[in-house]
Design an enzyme around this catalytic site. Structure first.
Site, short mmCIF file in Angstrom:
data_model
loop_
_atom_site.label_atom_id
_atom_site.label_comp_id
_atom_site.label_asym_id
_atom_site.label_seq_id
_atom_site.Cartn_x
_atom_site.Cartn_y
_atom_site.Cartn_z
N GLU B 206 0.96 -1.28 -0.37
CA GLU B 206 0.04 -0.03 -0.18
C GLU B 206 0.73 1.18 0.00
OE1 GLU B 206 -3.12 0.12 2.75
OE2 GLU B 206 -3.47 -2.15 2.90
N ASP B 238 0.22 -3.57 5.16
CA ASP B 238 -0.85 -3.73 6.07
C ASP B 238 -0.91 -5.29 6.21
OD1 ASP B 238 -3.50 -3.71 7.34
OD2 ASP B 238 -4.49 -3.83 5.46
N GLN B 245 -8.89 -13.29 9.94
CA GLN B 245 -9.91 -12.48 9.19
C GLN B 245 -11.14 -12.91 8.71
OE1 GLN B 245 -7.96 -10.08 6.09
NE2 GLN B 245 -9.66 -8.68 5.68
N LYS B 258 -5.77 -7.45 11.51
CA LYS B 258 -4.84 -6.37 10.96
C LYS B 258 -4.18 -5.68 12.13
CE LYS B 258 -6.96 -6.14 6.82
NZ LYS B 258 -6.28 -6.06 5.47
N THR B 262 1.26 -2.80 11.66
CA THR B 262 1.21 -2.16 10.24
C THR B 262 2.70 -1.44 10.07
OG1 THR B 262 -0.96 -1.63 10.68
CG2 THR B 262 0.24 -0.66 8.55
N GLU B 379 -4.42 -12.97 -3.18
CA GLU B 379 -4.52 -12.79 -4.53
C GLU B 379 -3.77 -13.87 -5.34
OE1 GLU B 379 -5.03 -9.04 -6.25
OE2 GLU B 379 -4.88 -8.26 -4.43
#
Lengths: 433, 433
Positions: B206, B238, B245, B258, B262, B379
């Site tokens: 990010e 992140d 989750q 989360k 971070t 992903e």
């Protein structure tokens, strides 16, 4: 027994001994106000508050507490730890006790101000704000509205559901709430969403737990020591725009529906003052799963809950014009929560997330099993389907401009003076359009 | 033209003029390090950094900036506003320029330290952290895994989806990540959930936008002035525990999955340094809805985007032992985000939520349309179904203990020196069990 105990806690300030006061000598909640352009800490007693900054200046407090009692917020005192909290509480109790030394009493009297007419400030700098969802009655009723086939999700009885709220927009009782503007679901999927002042503005009745003892990043907090991280509690109103919420919340949770403002009451009740009002964890049906070991301690099950009676009241503009009293919308009790404060803390830190001094962990809407104990309008009016009729012949589904919401809380236990959490109130202003 | 422009930005520090440096004279990102037990601010140049505290002491900086440049974090400088930011940038540019006065150069040289071997610190106190979900490619691919019938929810193209993250656990590049322990979905609904070290630990690539100009509670930020609230940007990881989750996130969003950590990169690139790398808003198919007026400005559509190339690299323990280079896992670009930085800011404040100096608004995982441009393992491996084969013959579905993740970012544009965002890196440590 009861009488003797109350006599033992007699103050030289007569109104502090009145049985209906929120602030007897056994309570001593912390707050803040503005004196000579500076924010000073104070302690409520009867109808008055004691300026801690002035007390430190006139030598009434131990030298180790001077700096923290002359700070603008409670954070420094919180970070000094339990011994400092206990020392300050003992010192102020002695100072305001009927048996106080006359020279101390005289100096303390000079630092006393009337609560009536004073503007109280936010007493804690809140670095992080977490909101839980600890009332199963709230979760059930909200679930029935939106998922009638599965009101309670499979995780609810295993995990204290929570999410991060917005710390920057936490404000103190008395400051107005500007109705938020936001996107809501379009009438048809192919239409553009509305972008209008929220038409489903709601309150949520909650308690705030203030963290006094921090924890280090990477280090979980065992359930057995979790309660010791609490400095105190106050009332909290988690204002919610239901139309914004239902459009935005999938898949990452509430955001603009909540973060426009959260109101806390001005008084922080020290956790020590709640000792007489501890209660067992809310009993669970035998068919419910047992909490996992990291959420279970015998001591917490026995007395980890807080017996705090809560009430929400509404005062509309028309009611004010007609000099009517606020209307009680609902009554509930914090001991009906499915998870205890210690369970919320142990869960929060179970993955190594660090808690900081001044953090707020809020309980989530506190509703009971009865219809009259629902802690928000979403439940009370079934998402607007069942309007509430007011004594002025007005009706309410959600909040109108000019409406004032008042949260109250109190604790009672035989043999102990009643204490009250004061009020958490705010009035809705029209959206800026 | 290009050559002339680069010559115009020549520094007296030779390595700052090297075409592959992350930190040429046109960049000047801010950071922090520890000197004599105190945190000092600094500015990166070539392979070195300039101690701003020392520069202020030796009279190299304007007196109006002394206090902010001798503060431990950038927040005071941020709060001084655009003119101060520009003044400091001009001053440092002159100081490090090839044409600098010899007496200034001599003093500046005394304040220079090598980046190699220095321990960089977190340069900004972050009061609030918001994480968005601005990559439609990420949202689509994650949606395909969990909701194949409706990968993209109906709100996605109308509203910049975001949620509040945890500010307390933001740490700087180089600090390790302890694998979190947490609840995950029970094998059967009637079983107790697991409570184990996460077995699906993931990163998310990010960008962080740092807010420099705050906004007042109740007052929205118009899209036309939203970009002016940004002080600078950095890389952000992140970290996400996918098994925690998927069990906890309904109905209120991610929480313990989360908030265990971070990571931000140590260098904050001033927004002025990104001027040559602005790009138009990502083009939308004609069938997509137009952004609502509060999210639309012609100027923002024209150049509100940032052309930042991004890369994620993995270095396992075995790769380190074999002295292998980090393996590039994916490459993407911030200009492929569905929402611009200004749209994220305008949306965040549209309901009156106040932004504070030092706040981070993160973009969410930055993925492109190509399979090789996915910004997280969820992903890339399709939730673990397609392991990645490494040059060591190891495979990865999610992160293993000892794995180091490295995020990199850079900007290139004809006629301008390339700039790099530095690295955001951290190694996974075993869970504390």
């Amino acid at each position: 027994m009861a009488k003797q105990s109350i006599t033992a806690h007699k103050s030289w300030l007569p109104n502090a001994n009145h049985p209906t006061t929120d602030f007897p000598l056994t309570h001593l909640p912390y707050g803040a106000f503005t004196a000579e352009g500076q924010q000073h800490l104070c302690v409520a007693i009867g109808t008055h508050f004691l300026d801690l900054h002035a007390c430190a200046t006139s030598g009434l407090l131990p030298p180790t507490l001077t700096e923290s009692c002359q700070a603008p917020t409670l954070n420094l005192l919180m970070s000094q730890g339990h011994q400092a909290w206990a020392l300050l509480r003992r010192t102020i109790t002695t100072l305001l006790h009927a048996d106080a030394k006359p020279e101390h009493k005289e100096k303390a009297e000079a630092a006393l101000h009337s609560i009536a007419g004073a503007t109280l400030k936010k007493p804690v700098y809140v670095p992080n704000y977490t909101d839980f969802y600890a009332s199963i009655h709230h979760a059930n009723r909200v679930g029935q509205l939106f998922r009638p086939d599965q009101p309670l999700l499979p995780n609810y009885k295993h995990i204290p559901i929570g999410y991060h709220g917005r710390a920057s927009s936490i404000i103190v009782s008395g400051e107005p709430i500007v109705r938020p503007i936001g996107q809501s679901r379009p009438p048809q999927e192919e239409d553009q969403p509305n972008f209008l002042p929220s038409s489903k503005l709601d309150y949520e009745l909650e308690l705030a737990l203030y963290i006094g003892e921090p924890s280090a990043l990477g280090i979980p907090i065992p359930i057995s020591s979790a309660a010791a991280h609490i400095f105190g509690i106050s009332l909290l109103n988690d204002w919610s725009a239901r139309d914004i919420q239902s459009w935005e919340y999938q898949p990452l949770g509430p955001f603009l529906a909540k973060n426009f403002s959260t109101t806390v009451s001005p008084w922080v009740t020290p956790i020590a003052a709640l000792d007489p009002f501890r209660a067992p964890a809310s009993p669970r049906p035998a068919t419910d799963p047992k909490p996992l070991p990291y959420l279970h301690s015998a001591e917490d099950q026995k007395r980890g809950n807080l017996d705090v009676k809560l009430e929400v009241l509404l005062l509309t503009k028309t009611m004010k014009a007609n000099k009517l009293e606020p209307l009680s919308l609902s009554q509930s009790n914090a001991q009906d929560l499915y998870w205890t404060p210690a369970q919320l803390i142990a869960h929060h830190a179970s993955n190594g997330c660090n808690l900081q001094v001044g953090d707020i962990l809020a309980t989530g809407t506190i509703s009971g099993s009865a219809e009259t104990s629902a802690g928000c309008l979403l439940e009370l009016t079934r998402n607007g389907a069942q309007p509430i009729l007011l004594p002025t012949a007005e009706t309410r589904t959600f909040l109108e401009n000019g409406d004032e919401i008042i949260l109250r809380g109190s604790c009672e236990s035989p043999g102990h003076p009643r204490i009250g959490l004061g009020e958490c109130r705010a009035t809705i202003l029209p959206a800026l359009t």
